[in-house]
Scaffold this active site. Sequence first.
Site, PDB file in Angstrom:
ATOM      1  N   HIS A   1     -38.600 -56.310  -5.861  1.00  0.00           N
ATOM      2  CA  HIS A   1     -39.723 -56.308  -6.971  1.00  0.00           C
ATOM      3  C   HIS A   1     -38.944 -56.752  -8.262  1.00  0.00           C
ATOM      4  O   HIS A   1     -39.642 -56.469  -9.156  1.00  0.00           O
ATOM      5  CB  HIS A   1     -40.632 -55.247  -6.839  1.00  0.00           C
ATOM      6  CG  HIS A   1     -39.460 -53.771  -7.072  1.00  0.00           C
ATOM      7  ND1 HIS A   1     -39.222 -53.056  -5.796  1.00  0.00           N
ATOM      8  CD2 HIS A   1     -39.109 -53.198  -7.921  1.00  0.00           C
ATOM      9  CE1 HIS A   1     -38.477 -52.248  -6.088  1.00  0.00           C
ATOM     10  NE2 HIS A   1     -38.610 -52.215  -7.504  1.00  0.00           N
TER      11      HIS A   1
HETATM   12  N1  UDP Z   1     -37.847 -45.887  -2.610  1.00  0.00           N
HETATM   13  C1  UDP Z   1     -38.532 -44.934  -2.344  1.00  0.00           C
HETATM   14  N2  UDP Z   1     -39.679 -45.497  -1.680  1.00  0.00           N
HETATM   15  C2  UDP Z   1     -40.147 -46.803  -1.521  1.00  0.00           C
HETATM   16  C3  UDP Z   1     -38.959 -47.898  -2.181  1.00  0.00           C
HETATM   17  C4  UDP Z   1     -37.905 -47.265  -2.697  1.00  0.00           C
HETATM   18  O1  UDP Z   1     -38.451 -43.748  -2.467  1.00  0.00           O
HETATM   19  O2  UDP Z   1     -40.932 -47.287  -0.814  1.00  0.00           O
HETATM   20  C5  UDP Z   1     -36.563 -45.338  -3.468  1.00  0.00           C
HETATM   21  C6  UDP Z   1     -35.353 -45.759  -2.989  1.00  0.00           C
HETATM   22  O3  UDP Z   1     -34.688 -44.862  -1.814  1.00  0.00           O
HETATM   23  C7  UDP Z   1     -34.490 -45.612  -4.084  1.00  0.00           C
HETATM   24  C8  UDP Z   1     -35.260 -45.989  -5.306  1.00  0.00           C
HETATM   25  O4  UDP Z   1     -36.598 -45.726  -4.634  1.00  0.00           O
HETATM   26  O5  UDP Z   1     -33.670 -44.319  -4.369  1.00  0.00           O
HETATM   27  C9  UDP Z   1     -35.233 -47.377  -5.634  1.00  0.00           C
HETATM   28  O6  UDP Z   1     -36.158 -47.718  -6.409  1.00  0.00           O
HETATM   29  P1  UDP Z   1     -36.172 -49.354  -7.134  1.00  0.00           P
HETATM   30  O7  UDP Z   1     -35.756 -50.280  -6.149  1.00  0.00           O
HETATM   31  O8  UDP Z   1     -37.581 -49.221  -7.698  1.00  0.00           O
HETATM   32  O9  UDP Z   1     -35.187 -49.149  -8.560  1.00  0.00           O
HETATM   33  P2  UDP Z   1     -33.749 -49.937  -8.859  1.00  0.00           P
HETATM   34  O10 UDP Z   1     -32.959 -49.187  -7.892  1.00  0.00           O
HETATM   35  O11 UDP Z   1     -33.789 -51.286  -8.590  1.00  0.00           O
HETATM   36  O12 UDP Z   1     -33.531 -49.419 -10.055  1.00  0.00           O
END
Ligand code: UDP
Length: 356
Positions: A194
Site C-alpha cells: 500500500h
Molecule cells: N499489520 C497488521 N495487520 C495487517 C497488516 C499489517 O497488524 O493486516 C501490522 C504489521 O504486523 C506491522 C504493521 O502493521 O506491524 C505494518 O504497517 P504498515 O505496513 O502499514 O506500515 P509501515 O511499516 O510500512 O510503516
Amino acid sequence: MRKIITCIGIRPDIIRLSQIIKKLDKYFENIIVDSGQHYDYNLNKIFYEQLGVRIPNYNLNIKSGTHASQVAKLMIEFEKTLFEEKPEIVVVLGDNNSSLGFTLATSKLNIPIVHIEAGMRSKNWIMPEEKNRVIIDHLADLNICYLPEHKENLIREGINPRRCWVVGNPIIEVVQAVKTEFKQDTPFFLVTCHRAENTENERNLIKILKFLEELYKRKDLEIKFILMPKTKNMMENFNLSFPEGIIPISPQGFLEFLGMEKEAVLVLTDSGTVVEECAILGTPCITIRESTERIDLIEHGANVLTGMNVDHMLDAAELALSRKIEPVSHYGENISEKICNILIGNSLNFNKNLER
Ligand code: UDP
C-alpha cells in the site's frame, strides 16, 4: 512528574510504541495524542485493544486527505493541544504525514522534540516518507536511532552527534510480548502492498499484479493479499482486478497478522515494519520496491529487494524460498527502558536554546 506528549500517527506507530508507552507512563505524566489519520476500527482501535495500550487522551481526527491538507490540519489541531497541555517534551515516531505535522507544530513553539526511528534513509527522494524523515530528524532536538548506521546517516547530514542516540529496534520487544493467533494447514504466501510509490503509480501496480499472477502459476499456492482501503480505491481507479489465485482479505488485527507472518511460506511486501517482523521470526521475505532503508536486512540475508521488474521479482521470490533464514539478532534488548533512560537523563539539558 514531568509532562510529556507521546504522538501516534498511524497503525505501525501504535504497534511500535505499545511497549514504550507502558514504560514512559511510569516516569512521566504522559499525554497520548492520536492524529486520527487511521480511523477504521481494524486500522486503529483494534491495536490499542490487542496490545493493551490505553485510549489516547486526544484524537485529532484528521482522517484522509492530500499531503498538504493532512499536515496542515494536524498542525492546527495539535497546536491547540500544545497550548492546552504545555508539555516539556514531545515524542514523535516514524516518517508519516502525522509525524511531520506533530513535529512542525512542536518545533514552531520551541518545545523539545524526541524523534524515535531517526536516521533511516532510502536515498529515494521520490518517497514522501524520505522527505518527512529528513525534515523531522533535522528539527528534532534528540534523535533516537535503531542502529549505528542510522546515527552515521545523521552525522553525515551535519546533525550534531550529541543529538543522536542508538538504542535498538523496539519492534523486537513487541513481537516478544504477544501471543499470536493464526493457524492454517495449507501453505500460503502473504502480501501487503500500500505504499504510495506502488499503489498511486499505475505501471507499478500492474507489474506487481502480473508478478503475483506468475508466482501463482509457478507455485500453485494460495496468495493472501491484505487489501488496504487506499489500494482498493487505486485498483478501482485504474480498473484493475485480482488475477486467479490471489485472495484479497481485509486488514487484520496484529495478533492475527503476526501469526500469518509466522506461518507464511513467503511474505511479499512494501512495508517497513513487516520486513523487520519477518526477519525476527525467520520467515523468508521480499521487499517489492526500488529502494529500502532497511539495508541491514539485505546484508543479513533476511530480505531480498526486488526492484520494479517482474522477472527480477520472480527471481527474488525463488531466491528467498531457496534458503533458510536465521532470525536477526542485531535489534538489541531493553529498548523501551533505554528510551526512558535517555528522556530522564540529566545529561540531556533540554532547553529552548538547545545546542545544534
Ligand atoms: N499489520 C497488521 N495487520 C495487517 C497488516 C499489517 O497488524 O493486516 C501490522 C504489521 O504486523 C506491522 C504493521 O502493521 O506491524 C505494518 O504497517 P504498515 O505496513 O502499514 O506500515 P509501515 O511499516 O510500512 O510503516
